[in-house]
Design an enzyme around this catalytic site. Structure first.
Site, short mmCIF file in Angstrom:
data_model
loop_
_atom_site.label_atom_id
_atom_site.label_comp_id
_atom_site.label_asym_id
_atom_site.label_seq_id
_atom_site.Cartn_x
_atom_site.Cartn_y
_atom_site.Cartn_z
N GLU A 116 -5.53 29.89 30.04
CA GLU A 116 -5.65 31.34 30.16
C GLU A 116 -5.98 31.82 31.58
O GLU A 116 -5.60 32.90 31.97
CB GLU A 116 -6.66 31.90 29.15
CG GLU A 116 -8.07 31.35 29.26
CD GLU A 116 -8.30 29.96 28.68
OE1 GLU A 116 -9.34 29.37 29.02
OE2 GLU A 116 -7.47 29.44 27.94
N HIS A 162 -12.53 25.62 34.30
CA HIS A 162 -13.73 26.17 33.68
C HIS A 162 -14.05 25.46 32.38
O HIS A 162 -13.19 24.89 31.74
CB HIS A 162 -13.61 27.68 33.45
CG HIS A 162 -12.45 28.10 32.60
ND1 HIS A 162 -11.15 28.09 33.06
CD2 HIS A 162 -12.40 28.54 31.33
CE1 HIS A 162 -10.34 28.53 32.11
NE2 HIS A 162 -11.07 28.79 31.04
N HIS A 211 -15.94 26.04 28.67
CA HIS A 211 -16.46 26.98 27.68
C HIS A 211 -17.64 26.32 26.97
O HIS A 211 -17.52 25.19 26.47
CB HIS A 211 -15.40 27.28 26.60
CG HIS A 211 -14.20 28.00 27.07
ND1 HIS A 211 -14.07 29.36 26.99
CD2 HIS A 211 -13.05 27.54 27.63
CE1 HIS A 211 -12.88 29.72 27.45
NE2 HIS A 211 -12.24 28.63 27.86
#
Length: 129
Positions: free
Chosen positions: A88, A93, A95
């Site tokens: 996305e 990154h 989560h």
């Protein structure tokens, strides 16, 4: 072109920051799977998690662990789930998602929080760091 996360790092886009140091930033996801859903990112814009240089990668995992521990102290849950998807936003990154059921990891069911709820939650997590 800078990713949305680089714009957050630079303060060009507002965020609900949890913690940061010279290399990493943790902030609440504004479209969370569950209350407390947090993103941990390297400040260096790197597209894919496995393209991160080894020391920085290990640092991201250590930083994420500290945030996860504080998150679990703050948000009632069975455990903190971790996911790395990367489709996305083209900026590596992690989560961190407080889990009570598997559906909270599916990225389909979202929860809604007010600005005040986000701000309060960010402060509560910071207090548990």
């Amino acid at each position: 072109m800078s990713s949305i996360f680089t714009k957050i790092i630079k303060g060009e886009i507002p965020s609900y920051r949890i913690a940061e140091d010279d290399n990493f930033l943790a902030f609440l996801d504004v479209n969370p799977n569950a209350k407390g859903h947090t993103l941990c990112i390297p400040k260096q814009e790197i597209d894919k998690i496995f393209d991160i240089e080894e020391d920085l990668y290990i640092g991201l995992m250590q930083f994420s662990k500290k945030i996860a521990i504080a998150l679990e102290k703050t948000v009632p849950c069975k455990r903190i789930g971790m996911a790395v998807v990367g489709l996305e936003v083209p900026h590596a990154h992690v989560h961190l998602i407080p889990l009570n059921e598997m559906d909270e990891m599916r990225f389909q069911n979202k929860v809604t929080l007010t600005k005040e709820e986000f701000e309060t939650l960010a402060k509560e997590i910071q207090a548990n760091l």
